[in-house]
Design a protein around this motif. Structure first.
Motif, PDB file in Angstrom:
ATOM      1  N   SER A 121       0.372  -1.321   0.174  1.00 42.42           N
ATOM      2  CA  SER A 121      -0.283   0.102   0.265  1.00 42.42           C
ATOM      3  C   SER A 121       0.781   1.203  -0.042  1.00 42.42           C
ATOM      4  CB  SER A 121      -1.141   0.110   1.497  1.00 42.42           C
ATOM      5  OG  SER A 121      -0.055  -0.113   2.217  1.00 42.42           O
ATOM      6  N   ALA A 126      -7.296  -2.192  -3.333  1.00 42.41           N
ATOM      7  CA  ALA A 126      -8.404  -2.211  -3.266  1.00 42.41           C
ATOM      8  C   ALA A 126      -9.720  -2.462  -4.275  1.00 42.41           C
ATOM      9  CB  ALA A 126      -8.870   0.105  -3.838  1.00 42.41           C
ATOM     10  N   VAL A 127      -8.783  -2.842  -5.274  1.00 44.90           N
ATOM     11  CA  VAL A 127      -9.804  -3.217  -7.005  1.00 44.90           C
ATOM     12  C   VAL A 127     -10.069  -4.986  -6.168  1.00 44.90           C
ATOM     13  CG1 VAL A 127     -10.324  -4.367  -8.534  1.00 44.90           C
ATOM     14  CG2 VAL A 127      -9.393  -2.106  -8.128  1.00 44.90           C
ATOM     15  N   ALA A 175      -9.451  -6.307  -3.027  1.00 41.49           N
ATOM     16  CA  ALA A 175     -10.399  -6.205  -2.191  1.00 41.49           C
ATOM     17  C   ALA A 175     -11.892  -6.227  -2.078  1.00 41.49           C
ATOM     18  CB  ALA A 175     -10.293  -5.008  -0.795  1.00 41.49           C
ATOM     19  N   THR A 176     -12.010  -5.249  -2.766  1.00 44.34           N
ATOM     20  CA  THR A 176     -13.841  -4.502  -2.971  1.00 44.34           C
ATOM     21  C   THR A 176     -13.895  -6.382  -4.032  1.00 44.34           C
ATOM     22  OG1 THR A 176     -13.070  -2.755  -3.492  1.00 44.34           O
ATOM     23  CG2 THR A 176     -15.193  -3.075  -4.444  1.00 44.34           C
ATOM     24  N   THR A 177     -13.437  -6.557  -4.944  1.00 46.56           N
ATOM     25  CA  THR A 177     -13.888  -8.467  -5.502  1.00 46.56           C
ATOM     26  C   THR A 177     -14.056  -9.072  -3.959  1.00 46.56           C
ATOM     27  OG1 THR A 177     -12.545  -6.777  -7.004  1.00 46.56           O
ATOM     28  CG2 THR A 177     -13.065  -9.701  -7.423  1.00 46.56           C
ATOM     29  N   ILE A 212     -14.258  -8.917  -0.776  1.00 46.82           N
ATOM     30  CA  ILE A 212     -15.053  -9.277  -0.085  1.00 46.82           C
ATOM     31  C   ILE A 212     -16.913  -9.169  -0.739  1.00 46.82           C
ATOM     32  CG2 ILE A 212     -15.746  -7.503   1.840  1.00 46.82           C
ATOM     33  CD1 ILE A 212     -13.717  -6.494   1.906  1.00 46.82           C
ATOM     34  N   ALA A 213     -16.750  -8.443  -1.798  1.00 43.83           N
ATOM     35  CA  ALA A 213     -18.129  -8.677  -2.835  1.00 43.83           C
ATOM     36  C   ALA A 213     -18.654 -10.106  -2.845  1.00 43.83           C
ATOM     37  CB  ALA A 213     -18.343  -7.518  -3.759  1.00 43.83           C
ATOM     38  N   SER A 254     -11.777 -13.602 -10.581  1.00 47.91           N
ATOM     39  CA  SER A 254     -12.119 -12.813 -10.339  1.00 47.91           C
ATOM     40  C   SER A 254     -10.859 -12.087 -10.324  1.00 47.91           C
ATOM     41  CB  SER A 254     -13.078 -12.428  -9.223  1.00 47.91           C
ATOM     42  OG  SER A 254     -14.449 -12.821  -9.610  1.00 47.91           O
ATOM     43  N   ALA A 284      -9.114  -8.962 -11.835  1.00 51.89           N
ATOM     44  CA  ALA A 284      -9.422  -7.542 -10.776  1.00 51.89           C
ATOM     45  C   ALA A 284      -8.068  -7.264 -10.837  1.00 51.89           C
ATOM     46  CB  ALA A 284      -9.540  -7.838  -9.090  1.00 51.89           C
ATOM     47  N   SER A 317      -6.905  -3.465 -12.261  1.00 56.21           N
ATOM     48  CA  SER A 317      -5.982  -3.238 -11.758  1.00 56.21           C
ATOM     49  C   SER A 317      -5.118  -2.029 -12.237  1.00 56.21           C
ATOM     50  CB  SER A 317      -5.587  -2.821 -10.254  1.00 56.21           C
ATOM     51  OG  SER A 317      -4.360  -3.930 -10.693  1.00 56.21           O
TER      52      SER A 317
END
Lengths: 627, 185
Positions: free
Chosen positions: A6, A16-17, A19-21, A23-24, A168, A172, A176
């Motif tokens: 980071s 971010a991409v 983690a978002t993917t 978690i979703a 995914s 992702a 990114s």
């Protein structure tokens, strides 16, 4: 690891991409799986209950009429549902009535008694007891045992979710990278340029604009900012440079001021010392006169002492006045046509007592022919005197002082040499500075105010000439060279033999009025004049002087300016008005020797202006000229 | 009350019979009689009764018993507080002279078997379910006949007899019957 990733924008974006993917997907998968498993369980239970109800209803007659065979035939229908591994029918009393076990299934336990209504999960099996009733009459209980594939389903789901997650996350990562290309590249470009600007302080660097979005705007803003910062840095640098320059000048000025101030302080200390020095010998001489007045030899010695000390004092005060004129820029020349020889002679006359007292041998070399100069004779004589005095002062007894004057192409060159203590080369440039004294120790042998050389050079410069000093070093003597283009005429005729001083004419007897409120001064002055054979009348204020002028009818009047009752200027005007036709020589005698004082005296009608203390020769000269 | 006792009887019959074959005939007969009484009552539920079978809408479901008083007593116990198609169930014992009127089901005991043809004639194909317990009774007009197979009470059915009387028997009943005569011999 996380912090390492980071630290860069690229890492943050990817994080971010991903983690978002992740978690979703995870939330979706968990919710869907839970929902599906619940649905599966509900529908499977409902299915089993339906089966149980059908079996139970169909077996109602068999139970009614106690026919287990018929009941078992009914149960055999469960074959079409291979997931149901076993089944049993219990009569209304809960006793085992008929059973069914799927082919190939061996380890099945069917309870002897019906269990309570409902289902339960036993590992990967679901066990159901269902009571069947008809028209409110309890027929019996159906028991079913079936496979419960929750874990298999869960495993399948996990495999699917895992697969989707991997795909995914790959997408992702690609996304990114694309984001990095479109977002981080301009930012990295800005960061790179900012870094280089910081390193090299080069504000002419610019970031290349690649996009038209917010980042493009950021790039434009950054470039504009660089321009602005560059301009300001340049302006600041210019200002700084000029400020530094100014500062240096100011510091120099301050240092010069400090040095000048320090010199002035030293000068004041020296001045006090020098003014006091002659007082003790004067007092001693007075004492000698008082106690041994009858002893001619002693009186003569005392008078010599007093004369020398007085001259010294007068010289000091003259120097002081000149210093004042120099510092205020009021030192002006009164040039006139004069013979070099007479200027030199007056200087030698003034210097010889001191030179003799120092027991120094003086040799003089002059041009054979008379030389006419257009100079301020008094000032030039003062310069010669100063230099001679200086030379004698720094030369030990037995040494030699030489004075030579020559004409080189209408330029007067005067060289004054001595065999004295000399000057170290590094100090040569300093000796002409005001108040400069080479030896600053309290015990110094050579007294003086330290203004003589500075004054001399200034006077020569005012005449358009130069004054330079040379020395081969300490103990090797000093040489001062004056060079001035003031020669008017250099005739081949020899100088007239002798001088005016040689045959001093006896002054005519004069009627002289003295007016001064200083009793000692006026009485001693009267004594001197009477000793010269003049008739003297003394007044102590202006009114008295006016009255005496009427009665005494003086030919010459020495008037103090600061007189009580009627001041010197007004007194002079009255005297002039009293009898305009009569020839009366008016001489102002005052402690004020500035030019404007002299001018004021002339305006009031004075013929001469003398500064106290007055030397007897000056009186003689005036009385002679007044003739 | 009634059910538990019947259940107990059933269990006794079911479990005890093979284990203790030697029993007093009286005792065995009593159990057999009580089972038959229970079956009789249950037969009522497996027949589609027409309103015309009853004298009035509120008329009870009446089971007539001929030549077997003991069974009639058992049956009375069984049907107490019970209904068939919302109708109260009553038992009536018919003597020789009694006319066969107002009954929906008629049980003819073994002792009255010789009178079966006479009784069938008297019924004259009215919708009355005739149940017997004598071998070959189906051939003489009986519709359901109890048989004893392997010491268990079973029954056989004659569909033509029922059909002649306008009675429709439930297929579920047919399913548990030991045998069903479907055509007239």
């Amino acid at each position: 690891m996380l912090s390492a990733v980071s630290r860069s924008i690229r890492g943050k974006l990817m994080l971010a991409v991903i983690a978002t993917t992740f978690i979703a997907l995870l939330i979706t998968a968990v919710v869907l799986v839970i929902y599906d498993l619940r649905t599966y369980q509900k529908s499977w239970v409902a299915d089993l209950i339906t089966q149980a109800e059908i079996i139970g209803r169909a077996s109602g007659a068999a139970l009614d009429f106690n026919d287990p065979e018929a009941a078992e035939q009914n149960l055999q229908l469960l074959k079409v549902r291979p997931k149901i591994t076993a089944g049993a029918l219990y009569d209304a009393d809960g006793a085992l009535f008929a059973t069914y076990t799927r082919e190939g299934v061996t380890d099945v336990f069917l309870p002897e008694r019906a269990g309570p209504d409902g289902y339960r999960i036993e590992g990967n099996q679901i066990v159901l007891f269902h009571r069947v009733s008809d028209n409110g009459v309890w027929l019996g209980t159906v028991h079913l045992r079936a496979q419960y594939e929750m874990l298999e389903r869960l495993r399948g789901y996990l495999a699917i979710v895992g697969g989707i997650l991997i795909v995914s996350l790959l997408v992702a990562v690609l996304l990114s990278y694309w984001l990095q290309a479109s977002v981080t590249r301009p930012i990295l470009a800005i960061s790179d340029v900012a870094h280089r600007v910081k390193e090299r302080r080069d504000f002419s660097l610019r970031v290349a604009k690649t996009t038209e979005d917010e980042l493009g705007y950021l790039v434009d803003s950054f470039n504009d900012m660089l321009t602005e910062v560059g301009n300001r840095a340049q302006a600041l640098e210019t200002t700084n440079r000029s400020l530094e320059h100014e500062m240096a000048i100011r510091q120099d000025a301050e240092r010069a001021l400090l040095i000048a101030d320090q010199r002035k302080d030293e000068f004041l200390a020296t001045l006090a010392h020098e003014l006091r020095n002659p007082l003790a010998p004067l007092r001693n001489a007075l004492e000698i006169l008082r106690s041994h007045g009858h002893d001619t030899e002693a009186s003569s010695a005392a008078r010599d002492i007093m004369d020398r000390q007085l001259r010294q004092l007068v010289r000091l005060v003259d120097d002081l006045l000149d210093v004042s004129r120099i510092t205020t820029g009021k030192l002006t020349l009164r040039p006139e046509s004069v013979a070099l020889q007479s200027v030199v002679q007056s200087a030698l006359d003034a210097a010889s007592p001191f030179i003799e007292a120092r027991k120094v041998e003086l040799s003089v070399s002059m041009p054979a022919a008379p030389v006419q100069l257009f100079v301020d004779a008094t000032r030039l004589a003062q310069v010669f005197l100063n230099l001679l005095h200086n030379a004698a002062k720094f030369t030990e007894p037995g040494g030699r002082v030489g004075f030579s004057a020559e004409i080189r192409k209408r330029t007067l060159v005067v060289t004054i040499t001595d065999t004295g203590i000399g000057i170290p080369p590094e100090l040569l440039p300093m000796i002409f500075e005001m108040f400069a004294q080479l030896d600053r120790s309290l015990e110094r042998q050579h007294a003086g105010l330290g203004v003589g050389l500075s004054l001399a050079r200034r006077l020569i410069e005012l005449h358009g000439g130069t004054l330079e000093a040379f020395s081969d070093g300490p103990g090797r003597g000093t040489r001062f060279v004056i060079s001035m283009p003031s020669v008017v005429e250099s005739s081949g005729a020899p100088a007239p033999a002798g001088d005016e001083a040689a045959g001093e004419p006896a002054s005519a007897r004069r009627r002289i009025l003295l007016a001064d409120d200083n009793e000692d001064f006026v009485s001693s002055f009267a004594l001197i004049l009477r000793a010269m054979g003049h008739e003297v009348s003394v007044a102590h204020d202006g009114q008295e002087a006016l009255a005496a002028a009427i009665t005494f009818r003086p030919e010459v009047a020495f008037l103090d300016i600061g007189l009580p009752k009627l001041n010197g200027y007004d007194l002079a005007r009255r005297l002039r008005a009293l009898d305009p036709a009569r020839h009366l020589v008016l001489i102002a005698v005052t402690g004020w020797g500035q030019d404007h004082d002299k001018q004021q005296a002339r305006d009031a009608g004075f013929d001469h202006h003398m500064v106290k203390p007055v030397a007897p020769e000056e009186i003689t000269a005036i009385l002679t000229s007044a003739h | 009350m009634r059910m538990p006792r019947l259940a107990v009887l059933c269990v006794a019959l079911w479990g005890a019979w093979p284990a203790a074959p030697v029993r007093s005939d009286e005792r065995a007969t009593a159990i057999e009689r009580s089972i038959k009484a229970a079956f009789l009552y249950k037969f009522g539920s497996y027949v589609e009764w027409q309103p015309s079978s009853f004298a009035s809408a509120g008329a009870p479901f009446t089971i007539g018993v001929v030549g077997e008083d003991a069974l009639a007593r058992d049956l009375i116990d069984v049907v107490a507080d019970r209904t068939i198609g919302d109708r109260r169930v009553v038992v009536t014992v018919l003597r020789e002279s009694d006319p066969i009127e107002g009954v929906q089901m008629l049980f003819i005991g073994r002792s009255a078997a010789p009178r079966l043809p006479q009784l069938v004639r008297a019924i004259q194909q009215r919708p009355i379910l005739i149940v017997t317990e004598s071998p070959g009774a189906l051939n003489e007009g009986s519709m359901i006949n109890f048989v004893l197979t392997h010491a268990r009470v079973r029954f056989e059915i004659s569909l033509p007899a029922a059909t002649r009387s306008g009675l429709v028997l439930s297929s579920r009943l047919l399913a548990v019957a030991q045998s069903v005569i479907t055509r007239t011999l």
